[in-house]
Scaffold this active site. Structure first.
Site, PDB file in Angstrom:
ATOM      1  N   LYS A 177       0.814  -1.167   0.110  1.00  0.00           N
ATOM      2  CA  LYS A 177      -0.166   0.010  -0.030  1.00  0.00           C
ATOM      3  C   LYS A 177       1.019   1.258   0.169  1.00  0.00           C
ATOM      4  CE  LYS A 177      -1.935   3.014   2.122  1.00  0.00           C
ATOM      5  NZ  LYS A 177      -1.744   4.414   1.703  1.00  0.00           N
ATOM      6  N   GLY A 230       5.883   4.248   9.325  1.00  0.00           N
ATOM      7  CA  GLY A 230       5.197   5.368   9.430  1.00  0.00           C
ATOM      8  C   GLY A 230       5.064   6.014  10.788  1.00  0.00           C
ATOM      9  N   SER A 231       3.690   6.731  11.263  1.00  0.00           N
ATOM     10  CA  SER A 231       3.730   7.519  12.432  1.00  0.00           C
ATOM     11  C   SER A 231       3.364   6.425  13.601  1.00  0.00           C
ATOM     12  CB  SER A 231       2.890   8.507  12.538  1.00  0.00           C
ATOM     13  OG  SER A 231       1.630   7.957  12.022  1.00  0.00           O
ATOM     14  N   GLY A 235       0.708   3.122  13.633  1.00  0.00           N
ATOM     15  CA  GLY A 235       1.244   2.081  13.827  1.00  0.00           C
ATOM     16  C   GLY A 235       0.468   1.372  15.057  1.00  0.00           C
ATOM     17  N   GLU A 252       7.965   0.093  12.225  1.00  0.00           N
ATOM     18  CA  GLU A 252       9.187   1.097  12.271  1.00  0.00           C
ATOM     19  C   GLU A 252       8.513   2.499  12.188  1.00  0.00           C
ATOM     20  OE1 GLU A 252      12.323   0.484  12.280  1.00  0.00           O
ATOM     21  OE2 GLU A 252      12.522  -1.360  11.138  1.00  0.00           O
ATOM     22  N   CYS A 286      13.148   9.516   9.482  1.00  0.00           N
ATOM     23  CA  CYS A 286      12.577   8.976  10.861  1.00  0.00           C
ATOM     24  C   CYS A 286      13.945   9.114  11.737  1.00  0.00           C
ATOM     25  CB  CYS A 286      12.343   7.442  10.854  1.00  0.00           C
ATOM     26  SG  CYS A 286      13.182   6.577   9.630  1.00  0.00           S
ATOM     27  N   GLU A 386       8.389  14.800  17.379  1.00  0.00           N
ATOM     28  CA  GLU A 386       9.095  14.733  16.025  1.00  0.00           C
ATOM     29  C   GLU A 386       8.461  15.875  15.067  1.00  0.00           C
ATOM     30  OE1 GLU A 386       8.025  11.100  13.606  1.00  0.00           O
ATOM     31  OE2 GLU A 386      10.008  11.042  13.398  1.00  0.00           O
TER      32      GLU A 386
HETATM   33  P1  NAD Z   1       1.479   7.668   8.391  1.00  0.00           P
HETATM   34  O1  NAD Z   1       1.474   6.956   9.586  1.00  0.00           O
HETATM   35  O2  NAD Z   1       0.563   8.811   8.272  1.00  0.00           O
HETATM   36  O3  NAD Z   1       1.233   6.995   7.066  1.00  0.00           O
HETATM   37  C1  NAD Z   1       2.076   5.831   6.782  1.00  0.00           C
HETATM   38  C2  NAD Z   1       1.185   5.024   5.601  1.00  0.00           C
HETATM   39  O4  NAD Z   1       0.227   4.525   6.779  1.00  0.00           O
HETATM   40  C3  NAD Z   1       0.550   5.498   4.587  1.00  0.00           C
HETATM   41  O5  NAD Z   1       0.676   4.724   3.560  1.00  0.00           O
HETATM   42  C4  NAD Z   1      -0.875   5.644   5.208  1.00  0.00           C
HETATM   43  O6  NAD Z   1      -1.749   5.715   4.152  1.00  0.00           O
HETATM   44  C5  NAD Z   1      -0.781   4.563   5.993  1.00  0.00           C
HETATM   45  N1  NAD Z   1      -2.214   4.625   7.011  1.00  0.00           N
HETATM   46  C6  NAD Z   1      -2.592   5.825   7.552  1.00  0.00           C
HETATM   47  N2  NAD Z   1      -3.776   5.551   8.392  1.00  0.00           N
HETATM   48  C7  NAD Z   1      -3.867   4.245   8.289  1.00  0.00           C
HETATM   49  C8  NAD Z   1      -4.618   3.247   8.788  1.00  0.00           C
HETATM   50  N3  NAD Z   1      -5.793   3.432   9.816  1.00  0.00           N
HETATM   51  N4  NAD Z   1      -4.483   1.762   8.606  1.00  0.00           N
HETATM   52  C9  NAD Z   1      -3.666   1.420   7.630  1.00  0.00           C
HETATM   53  N5  NAD Z   1      -2.731   2.210   7.073  1.00  0.00           N
HETATM   54  C10 NAD Z   1      -2.943   3.689   7.265  1.00  0.00           C
HETATM   55  O7  NAD Z   1       2.986   8.184   8.515  1.00  0.00           O
HETATM   56  P2  NAD Z   1       3.507   9.229   7.328  1.00  0.00           P
HETATM   57  O8  NAD Z   1       3.213  10.719   7.606  1.00  0.00           O
HETATM   58  O9  NAD Z   1       3.277   8.725   5.940  1.00  0.00           O
HETATM   59  O10 NAD Z   1       5.135   9.189   7.665  1.00  0.00           O
HETATM   60  C11 NAD Z   1       5.665   9.698   8.475  1.00  0.00           C
HETATM   61  C12 NAD Z   1       6.179   9.288   9.837  1.00  0.00           C
HETATM   62  O11 NAD Z   1       6.611   7.902   9.554  1.00  0.00           O
HETATM   63  C13 NAD Z   1       7.087   9.773  10.659  1.00  0.00           C
HETATM   64  O12 NAD Z   1       6.548   9.734  12.192  1.00  0.00           O
HETATM   65  C14 NAD Z   1       8.292   9.089  10.700  1.00  0.00           C
HETATM   66  O13 NAD Z   1       9.177   9.036  11.853  1.00  0.00           O
HETATM   67  C15 NAD Z   1       7.790   7.659  10.284  1.00  0.00           C
HETATM   68  N6  NAD Z   1       8.877   7.046   9.655  1.00  0.00           N
HETATM   69  C16 NAD Z   1       9.507   6.018  10.165  1.00  0.00           C
HETATM   70  C17 NAD Z   1      10.617   5.245   9.455  1.00  0.00           C
HETATM   71  C18 NAD Z   1      11.232   4.078  10.120  1.00  0.00           C
HETATM   72  O14 NAD Z   1      11.929   3.284   9.495  1.00  0.00           O
HETATM   73  N7  NAD Z   1      11.363   4.003  11.358  1.00  0.00           N
HETATM   74  C19 NAD Z   1      10.706   5.582   7.999  1.00  0.00           C
HETATM   75  C20 NAD Z   1      10.140   6.485   7.729  1.00  0.00           C
HETATM   76  C21 NAD Z   1       8.961   7.263   8.298  1.00  0.00           C
END
Ligand code: NAD
Length: 483
Positions: A177, A230-231, A235, A252, A286, A386
């Site tokens: 996705k 992601g966030s 997560g 992650e 991140c 963050e």
């Molecule tokens: P996000 O959590 O908003 O989105 C990440 C993904 O999750 C997107 O594809 C989004 O469409 C999907 N998503 C959103 N809500 C969902 C739900 N309810 N169910 C399933 N999927 C859903 O994060 P973002 O804004 O895209 O990315 C930024 C964040 O990610 C920052 O906090 C950053 O630190 C973190 N990040 C971590 C790493 C790592 O390896 N640790 C790497 C990159 C980014």
């Protein structure tokens, strides 16, 4: 620059298809204008993708392959990406805002994952366990089956490559996705899968809204494993969905990572760490070095130097920035930029100062000035949450324990760094820092080979390195009673 195609489809069961939930517009963060349209998957599209991946898994075709053959296919996907780098990198720049030279590094980084995990495919070996005369016992590592991977926007290519390569190398089929803000370049993974001859349905790439397609995928009863980057709030939602189906997940999440700079640190060398640590990808990393905790004796000199560094960066559209140098691109969206600017404003209200930057730039596109904050106290919001932007917070310490306590004082624990010429100090810090990776005298030291992941709210499980292989396989023990 070649014209970008106006509309990009999803890829389900070996076919490029429209989305059941219509289309979304992808903006060019460098101009703030619309760039292209992307198909948006519905929950029914997710069902079809999962069904295709499940069919491939149940056919046994990937698991039955000799690992060296599977590994060669995975490596060939990386070769395909490299062969298309001149096509992929500009699209990545235009959809994400990052400079073209950074986009090229990302394509190379993505290809590197396929090389590394392709090479690992034939190293996944079980063992035999002695049970005395009359028994023969051995273990097998079997793929979970359907691996669901939910990708963030900050490194859309590298993050997909990281999980896709390891999942395929171990014989799983995958449903990806992609992020809503910059999904376009993920198409090249679909092309790569076709090119190397993977069966239709082994790799499915779809963009969709997190709340709809993302949530449908995470909660799907026919997936067997989830990888999420992601966030933290998302997560938690994903781990909850995974628990509902009793499937494992790797999380992650974010970080608020700190570099501890001692009085004997090499400040000349450290400027390069700051350059990469907080201004690479406009700080949307991140594992960014979002905090520097510096010994009080070095504070003023360090602040002067990082301020000069931030001011030296030329900020503008990534597509005009094709060579490595003192430059920075846009943030990914207006919302992210305004959020980062808002956090700087809040820090100033709480008593910190922006010695340079802190404002959005007076030009089209989603730009934030490279920013350095001083007078940051450990209890301020900016020291704990963050920003995910080009904003460095500088804090002071007077003794080593205080520095470690400040570094460990957030709910996160992704990475940490220590800068000193004293091996004892560095070793003590490495032992005490609550983080999945510790960098000594070089921020981001390591590579695809080194395990990466968080302590605390930064998540659990490890990606990269050989550790990550175990996310994608489950152990089966076979005990044979001999006649
Ligand atoms: P996000 O959590 O908003 O989105 C990440 C993904 O999750 C997107 O594809 C989004 O469409 C999907 N998503 C959103 N809500 C969902 C739900 N309810 N169910 C399933 N999927 C859903 O994060 P973002 O804004 O895209 O990315 C930024 C964040 O990610 C920052 O906090 C950053 O630190 C973190 N990040 C971590 C790493 C790592 O390896 N640790 C790497 C990159 C980014």
């Amino acid at each position: 620059m070649s014209a970008i195609r106006p509309y990009w489809q999803n890829y389900i069961d070996g076919k490029f298809v429209d989305g059941g939930a219509g289309r979304l517009t992808v903006d060019n963060p460098g101009t703030g204008k619309a760039l292209a349209e992307q198909a948006v998957a519905s929950a029914e599209d997710v069902d079809r993708a999962v069904a295709a991946a499940r069919r491939v898994h149940q056919s046994g075709v990937l698991a039955a392959m000799r690992p060296v053959e599977r590994g060669r296919m995975v490596r060939a996907m990386g070769d395909y990406l490299l062969s298309k780098i001149d096509e992929i990198a500009p699209v990545l720049t235009l959809e994400s805002g990052k400079p073209l030279w950074e986009a090229r590094i990302e394509v190379e980084g993505a290809a590197r994952y396929f090389e590394y995990y392709g090479n690992q495919a034939e190293t996944v070996e079980g063992r035999s366990i002695p049970l005395g005369a009359g028994y023969f016992d051995f273990t097998l590592y079997e793929p979970f089956g359907v691996s669901a991977q939910i990708i963030p926007w900050n490194y859309p290519l590298e993050m997909t490559a990281r999980s896709l390569s390891a999942a395929l190398a171990t014989g799983n089929s995958c449903v990806i996705k992609t992020p809503e803000l910059d999904p376009l370049t993920n198409r090249f993974f679909a092309e790569a899968a076709e090119q190397v001859g993977l069966p239709a349905g082994a790799v499915n790439i779809l963009c969709g809204h997190g709340q709809e397609a993302g949530a449908a995928l995470a909660a799907h009863p026919d997936i067997n494993q989830i990888v999420f980057t992601g966030s933290v709030p998302t997560g938690i939602a994903i781990a909850t969905a995974a628990a509902g189906n009793v499937v494992p997940c790797v999380l992650e999440l974010g970080g608020k990572s700190a570099a501890i700079v001692h009085d004997d640190a090499d400040l000349d060398a450290f400027m390069n760490d700051v350059r990469w640590g907080i201004y690479f990808n406009a700080g949307q990393v991140c594992s960014a070095m979002s905090r520097v905790i510096v010994h009080e004796s070095q504070h003023d000199e360090l602040v002067d130097r990082v301020t000069a560094l931030a001011k030296s960066l030329s900020v503008g559209p990534g597509i005009e920035r094709d060579e490595f140098g003192p430059n920075m691109g846009a943030m990914v969206s207006q919302r992210q930029r305004d959020r980062a600017e808002g956090m700087v404003g809040e820090a100033i209200r709480q008593g910190a100062s922006a010695v340079t930057g802190g404002h959005k730039m007076n030009q089209p596109g989603f730009f934030l000035e490279p920013t350095v904050m001083t007078g940051v106290a450990p209890d301020m919001t900016i020291a704990n949450e963050e920003v995910f932007g080009p904003v460095l917070s500088v804090l002071k310490f007077s003794d080593e324990n205080e520095a470690i306590n400040i570094a460990n004082g957030t709910p996160y624990g992704l990475v940490g760094g220590v800068f000193t010429r004293d091996l004892d100090r560095a070793t003590r810090a490495a032992a005490k820092l609550r983080a999945g990776q510790v960098f000594v005298n070089e921020w981001f030291a390591g590579g695809v080979e080194t395990p990466f992941g968080g302590y605390g709210k930064s998540g659990y499980g490890r990606e990269k390195g050989r550790e990550a292989l175990w996310n994608y396989v489950q152990t089966k023990n076979v005990a044979i009673k001999l006649g």
